[in-house]
Scaffold this active site. Structure first.
Site, PDB file in Angstrom:
ATOM      1  N   ASP A  12      -1.352   6.543   6.278  1.00  0.00           N
ATOM      2  CA  ASP A  12      -2.445   5.618   6.009  1.00  0.00           C
ATOM      3  C   ASP A  12      -2.533   4.691   7.218  1.00  0.00           C
ATOM      4  OD1 ASP A  12      -4.118   3.574   5.204  1.00  0.00           O
ATOM      5  OD2 ASP A  12      -2.970   3.031   3.428  1.00  0.00           O
ATOM      6  N   TRP A  49       0.820  -1.221   0.000  1.00  0.00           N
ATOM      7  CA  TRP A  49       0.000   0.000   0.000  1.00  0.00           C
ATOM      8  C   TRP A  49       0.844   1.258   0.000  1.00  0.00           C
ATOM      9  CZ3 TRP A  49      -4.409  -0.663  -1.953  1.00  0.00           C
ATOM     10  CH2 TRP A  49      -5.092  -1.867  -1.779  1.00  0.00           C
ATOM     11  N   LYS A  91     -12.154  -1.959   8.255  1.00  0.00           N
ATOM     12  CA  LYS A  91     -11.364  -2.859   9.088  1.00  0.00           C
ATOM     13  C   LYS A  91     -11.697  -2.684  10.565  1.00  0.00           C
ATOM     14  CE  LYS A  91      -7.755  -2.591   5.589  1.00  0.00           C
ATOM     15  NZ  LYS A  91      -7.862  -3.939   5.029  1.00  0.00           N
TER      16      LYS A  91
END
Length: 361
Positions: A171, A101, A195
């Site tokens: 992030d 990511w 999540k």
């Protein structure tokens, strides 16, 4: 059969939250309308979004000079939005490459013509440990981008890098509200909600006031200043997803906040890591000092045996432990809503699987 969902996302929700959703579905707040039907311009929703913003600020313990913004498009869209909003002076950002990511964030910024300096990368180590921040030249970059928890690779920052006067953009999708940080150290936080905060379809951005409003003529749907002025309602927001996130935020507060979530998650992950470290069949590949609290990858070293384990686990209600396709093996995601007993059941299963394996060999 009791099921335990170890999916990396969309992930397990607190049972109390699911129960409340079920109660609200036919008639939200005695309105006669389902929570999925209420207008985003109604007083009913004003209360939902305002309370969610307030609860989130309280959980993060950030000062009043932060905006809480709600977007769609996932953090993948924020990999574009953040550089467009923030990389206005130097047109240059720094990045620590800790996994898939982080690399996606680098790629999206580069597509905009913004220079991305990868300060350090652990790609050659298969991302089994975190990159290090050595000296960061000051007044050179518009910000430093990090991924606090690498969902796929299973690493996480326990100490935040010191960036001097360079803003820190992060992030936090897979350990947001699950690992305790000094959140005031972040200048911008981007979070995919699916999540630890709710369901897919919602992305949260928490950003300092003094960082927004510097870019001009941005596309409306990624303009932080515009969304701040419009209370995240420039267009129809993901009403149901924000409502669910609000319930989850209330639940986290009722459980004792982020510090309590951190404590519980350390207890859960320690149980699993201790077993893996003592095992002669399973291996946890991540360096101990960089291990994630929320995403635990492990392997047997034999792909066919991994597949057999995943199948047997699903048959006893231990679901979604298959590792990401890029790394293989297994992965157990231990988010806030995963109860301790779920991890106990997983460890008991792995222990039995190992004993059965050595009994045959």
């Amino acid at each position: 059969m009791v099921v335990y969902n170890f999916s990396a996302g969309p992930a397990v929700l607190p049972t109390e939250v699911i129960k409340r959703i079920k109660e609200d579905l036919p008639s939200f707040d005695n309105s006669g309308m389902s929570v999925m039907e209420i207008s985003h311009r109604s007083n009913l929703f004003d209360e939902v979004i305002d309370q969610a913003q307030q609860d989130l600020k309280e959980l993060l313990q950030v000062p009043d000079d932060y905006h809480v913004l709600f977007f769609q498009g996932g953090c993948t869209l924020q990999f574009t939005a953040a550089p467009l909003n923030l990389a206005t002076e130097h047109k240059k950002i720094a990045l620590l490459d800790s996994g898939h990511w982080a690399d996606r964030a680098r790629d999206e910024a580069s597509r905009l013509g913004i220079e991305v300096d990868v300060i350090d990368s652990t790609k050659n180590l298969h991302y089994t440990q975190l990159p290090a921040l050595k000296d960061l030249p000051q007044d050179t970059y518009d910000y430093l981008h990090i991924t606090t928890n690498n969902t796929i690779e299973g690493t996480a920052y326990n100490r935040l890098p010191k960036t001097g006067n360079t803003p820190l953009v992060a992030d936090l999708s897979s350990n947001f509200l699950a690992q305790d940080y000094d959140f005031s150290k972040f200048d911008l936080m981007m979070v995919g909600a699916q999540k630890n905060v709710g369901i897919a379809g919602l992305t949260i951005v928490v950003v300092k006031d003094d960082l927004i409003g510097k870019a001009k003529n941005l596309p409306s749907m990624i303009d932080y200043e515009l969304f701040a002025k419009k209370n995240s309602m420039f267009n129809t927001p993901p009403v149901f997803a924000i409502y669910v996130a609000g319930l989850v935020l209330k639940w986290v507060k009722e459980q004792g906040g982020v510090k309590e979530m951190d404590r519980r998650n350390r207890k859960k992950s320690d149980l699993l890591y201790d077993f893996l470290d003592d095992s002669k069949l399973f291996t946890a590949p991540v360096m101990k000092q960089d291990r994630s609290l929320t995403n635990v990858p492990f392997v047997t070293g034999k792909p066919e045996l991994d597949q057999e384990l995943i199948q047997q686990a699903s048959e006893v209600g231990l679901l979604n432990i298959k590792g990401h396709r890029s790394v293989g093996g297994m992965r157990a995601s231990l988010y806030n809503a995963m109860p301790y007993i779920g991890v106990e059941k997983l460890v008991d299963f792995l222990n039995k699987f190992e004993k059965d394996y050595w009994g045959k060999h």
